[in-house]
Scaffold this motif. Structure first.
Motif, short mmCIF file in Angstrom:
data_model
loop_
_atom_site.label_atom_id
_atom_site.label_comp_id
_atom_site.label_asym_id
_atom_site.label_seq_id
_atom_site.Cartn_x
_atom_site.Cartn_y
_atom_site.Cartn_z
N ALA A 276 10.98 15.96 -2.52
CA ALA A 276 12.28 16.37 -2.00
C ALA A 276 13.36 15.32 -2.30
O ALA A 276 14.49 15.67 -2.66
CB ALA A 276 12.19 16.62 -0.50
N SER A 277 13.02 14.06 -2.17
CA SER A 277 14.00 13.00 -2.42
C SER A 277 14.40 12.94 -3.90
O SER A 277 15.53 12.61 -4.23
CB SER A 277 13.45 11.64 -1.97
OG SER A 277 12.31 11.29 -2.73
N GLN A 278 13.46 13.29 -4.77
CA GLN A 278 13.74 13.26 -6.21
C GLN A 278 14.49 14.49 -6.69
O GLN A 278 15.12 14.47 -7.75
CB GLN A 278 12.41 13.14 -6.98
CG GLN A 278 11.67 11.83 -6.73
CD GLN A 278 10.21 11.90 -7.18
OE1 GLN A 278 9.78 12.89 -7.77
NE2 GLN A 278 9.44 10.86 -6.90
N ASN A 279 14.42 15.58 -5.91
CA ASN A 279 15.02 16.84 -6.35
C ASN A 279 15.84 17.45 -5.21
O ASN A 279 15.80 18.67 -4.98
CB ASN A 279 13.92 17.81 -6.79
CG ASN A 279 13.07 17.27 -7.90
OD1 ASN A 279 13.44 17.30 -9.06
ND2 ASN A 279 11.90 16.74 -7.54
N PHE A 280 16.61 16.62 -4.55
CA PHE A 280 17.33 17.06 -3.35
C PHE A 280 18.32 18.18 -3.67
O PHE A 280 18.38 19.20 -2.99
CB PHE A 280 18.06 15.87 -2.72
CG PHE A 280 18.79 16.22 -1.46
CD1 PHE A 280 18.11 16.42 -0.27
CD2 PHE A 280 20.18 16.37 -1.47
CE1 PHE A 280 18.79 16.75 0.90
CE2 PHE A 280 20.87 16.69 -0.32
CZ PHE A 280 20.17 16.88 0.87
N SER A 281 19.11 18.00 -4.72
CA SER A 281 20.14 18.98 -5.02
C SER A 281 19.55 20.34 -5.41
O SER A 281 20.08 21.39 -5.03
CB SER A 281 21.05 18.47 -6.15
OG SER A 281 20.29 18.24 -7.33
N TYR A 282 18.42 20.31 -6.13
CA TYR A 282 17.75 21.55 -6.52
C TYR A 282 17.26 22.29 -5.27
O TYR A 282 17.43 23.51 -5.15
CB TYR A 282 16.58 21.26 -7.45
CG TYR A 282 15.81 22.48 -7.89
CD1 TYR A 282 16.18 23.19 -9.02
CD2 TYR A 282 14.70 22.92 -7.18
CE1 TYR A 282 15.48 24.32 -9.43
CE2 TYR A 282 13.99 24.04 -7.58
CZ TYR A 282 14.38 24.73 -8.70
OH TYR A 282 13.67 25.85 -9.09
N GLY A 283 16.65 21.55 -4.34
CA GLY A 283 16.14 22.16 -3.12
C GLY A 283 17.24 22.77 -2.28
O GLY A 283 17.11 23.87 -1.74
N VAL A 284 18.35 22.06 -2.16
CA VAL A 284 19.48 22.57 -1.38
C VAL A 284 20.04 23.83 -2.02
O VAL A 284 20.37 24.82 -1.34
CB VAL A 284 20.58 21.49 -1.25
CG1 VAL A 284 21.85 22.09 -0.66
CG2 VAL A 284 20.09 20.34 -0.38
N SER A 285 20.12 23.83 -3.36
CA SER A 285 20.64 25.01 -4.07
C SER A 285 19.75 26.22 -3.84
O SER A 285 20.26 27.34 -3.62
CB SER A 285 20.72 24.69 -5.57
OG SER A 285 21.06 25.84 -6.31
N GLU A 286 18.44 26.04 -3.88
CA GLU A 286 17.53 27.15 -3.66
C GLU A 286 17.63 27.68 -2.24
O GLU A 286 17.60 28.90 -2.01
CB GLU A 286 16.09 26.72 -3.96
CG GLU A 286 15.79 26.50 -5.43
CD GLU A 286 15.95 27.76 -6.24
OE1 GLU A 286 15.16 28.72 -6.05
OE2 GLU A 286 16.88 27.82 -7.07
N MET A 287 17.74 26.80 -1.26
CA MET A 287 17.88 27.22 0.13
C MET A 287 19.21 27.96 0.34
O MET A 287 19.28 28.94 1.08
CB MET A 287 17.77 26.02 1.06
CG MET A 287 16.39 25.39 1.08
SD MET A 287 16.24 24.02 2.24
CE MET A 287 16.37 24.88 3.80
N TYR A 288 20.26 27.49 -0.32
CA TYR A 288 21.56 28.13 -0.19
C TYR A 288 21.51 29.56 -0.75
O TYR A 288 22.00 30.50 -0.13
CB TYR A 288 22.62 27.31 -0.94
CG TYR A 288 24.03 27.85 -0.80
CD1 TYR A 288 24.79 27.58 0.34
CD2 TYR A 288 24.60 28.62 -1.82
CE1 TYR A 288 26.08 28.07 0.46
CE2 TYR A 288 25.88 29.13 -1.70
CZ TYR A 288 26.62 28.85 -0.56
OH TYR A 288 27.89 29.34 -0.43
#
Length: 419
Positions: free
Chosen positions: A317-329
């Protein structure tokens, strides 16, 4: 063993049990037909097999089928925790027969996909299972070999082949323990001939000589039950699909896929025709807080704690924070997903779509937060370790590759267990 496979050797010790030493070849029975249920002792009933496969999804059923066709003299059983077969990853996927274009050329995943797709088409033709070879559009690339099929129907056909060849399927058998048979006067014969005891949550038992596990979302826990390595851990990712309304289905004639992001194993949001005529859009990839959590608010305290404390999720999660946030959004706001879909079909609007089904992917993750993308077999030494093979990771496109994977698993079983 296939050299390209990742293999966690010597990972098993002696599990739960106190039977000292190993079992020599002289102690093994002649391989033959299943033993009948037998009464006696403090257990209600016991059935014995030469080989048991844990997991009734498409990979487990294809492997059982491959083993019994190669070794018709063996008694082989499949254990499935649900009341029916192929209900989870097999029954919740997109149904695409992949061509292999996505994967690194000459890689094992690409080879198995290409081989598996050909085998699936041949199998469906042989069995009269409907499919559509509708092709795939990958931006400017056309891939006509891609198709669609109902993989649950394929898996149930594998099960029928297996049973017709003499195999046994036991459903509603949720494995609780894997241990060594007790050394006692009433069970000494079974204990020596069939040294492994598999017990379910109802205290029913199956005994066997060898075990192959294809447990999907529970592959790490089943491995740990047998005293084997709990890593790599399974982290569940939910994929939500949208449905294109019937009056807009004319917009999609075949599969439409984005160019893949090499950092992730997920294929990205795509357009997928289904055998029933519906069109699925998606999926996204968001963390699920339950291993079989098909709804956004499904939650399991045990699963969540395991995800946080045992896996490398925090590092991922720390390495791919922006990707995870985008998917949740995108999971929360349909307009964000529609904006992405419009890159492929500009005519689509938010009024053209509905929320649809979801699937959960069993993603293997190592302690460093790396997504495990290759095939992982796990076994080891000792009484249990020498008699068990864990299929720890059978990554997408496992359904497409199932017949090819089953051949690879049958080869591994034959070599490890000297069948």
């Amino acid at each position: 063993m296939v050299p390209a496979l990742r293999y966690l050797g010597n990972a098993c010790g002696r599990a739960h049990g106190g039977f000292p030493g190993g079992f020599s070849a002289a102690c093994s029975p002649a391989l033959g037909k299943p033993r009948p249920l037998c009464q006696g002792g403090r257990r209600a009933s016991t059935r014995a097999f030469d080989v048991v496969i844990i997991g009734g999804g498409i990979v487990g059923l294809a492997s059982a089928r491959a083993l019994i066709l190669r070794h018709p003299a063996l008694s082989i059983g499949v254990l499935e925790k649900e009341k029916d077969l192929a209900l989870h990853q097999t029954g919740h996927n997109s149904g695409v027969i992949h061509s292999g274009i996505y994967y690194k050329p000459e890689s094992l995943k690409a080879k198995l996909c290409v081989q598996g797709a050909a085998l699936i088409y041949d199998y469906c033709n042989e069995k009269g299972i409907s499919y559509k070879q509708c092709g795939k559009g990958l931006m400017a690339i056309d891939c006509p070999y891609t198709g669609i099929v109902d993989y649950r129907r394929v898996a149930l056909s594998f099960a029928q082949d297996f049973e017709e060849a003499g195999g046994s399927v036991l459903t509603s058998f949720e494995v609780k323990d894997i241990e060594i048979a007790e050394e006692s006067p009433s069970r000494s014969e079974d204990g020596m001939k069939y040294p492994i005891v598999i017990r379910n949550t109802k205290e029913e038992e199956v005994q066997c000589q060898y075990v192959v596990t294809c447990a999907g979302l529970y592959s790490d826990r089943i491995s740990e039950l047998s005293g084997c390595n709990p890593d790599p851990q399974i982290v569940p990712f939910r994929g939500d699909y949208l449905l294109l309304k019937p009056e807009k289905r004319y917009l999609v004639k075949g599969n439409i896929y984005p160019v893949p992001d090499s950092r992730f194993p997920f294929l990205g949001v795509h357009f997928t025709p289904r055998m029933d005529g519906s069109i699925w859009l998606g999926p996204n990839a968001v963390l699920a807080f339950k291993r079989e959590g098909y709804k956004p608010f499904d939650f399991s305290a045990r699963d969540t704690v395991d995800i946080i404390t045992k896996s490398g999720l925090i590092k991922l999660a720390s390495q791919n924070f922006s990707y995870g946030v985008s998917e949740m959004y995108k999971a929360c706001f349909l307009s964000a997903t529609v904006k992405h879909l419009q890159k492929f079909i500009p005519e689509i609007t938010i009024s053209d779509i509905l929320r649809g089904p979801a699937g959960v992917r069993a993603q293997a993750l190592d302690q460093d937060g790396n997504l495990v993308e290759d095939f992982v077999f796990d076994g080891g030494v000792g009484v249990i370790g020498n008699r068990i093979l864990h299929v720890r990771n059978a990554p997408s496109p496992a359904a497409t590759s199932s017949l090819a994977i089953s051949g690879m698993i049958a080869d591994e079983v034959q070599q490890r267990f000297k069948l």
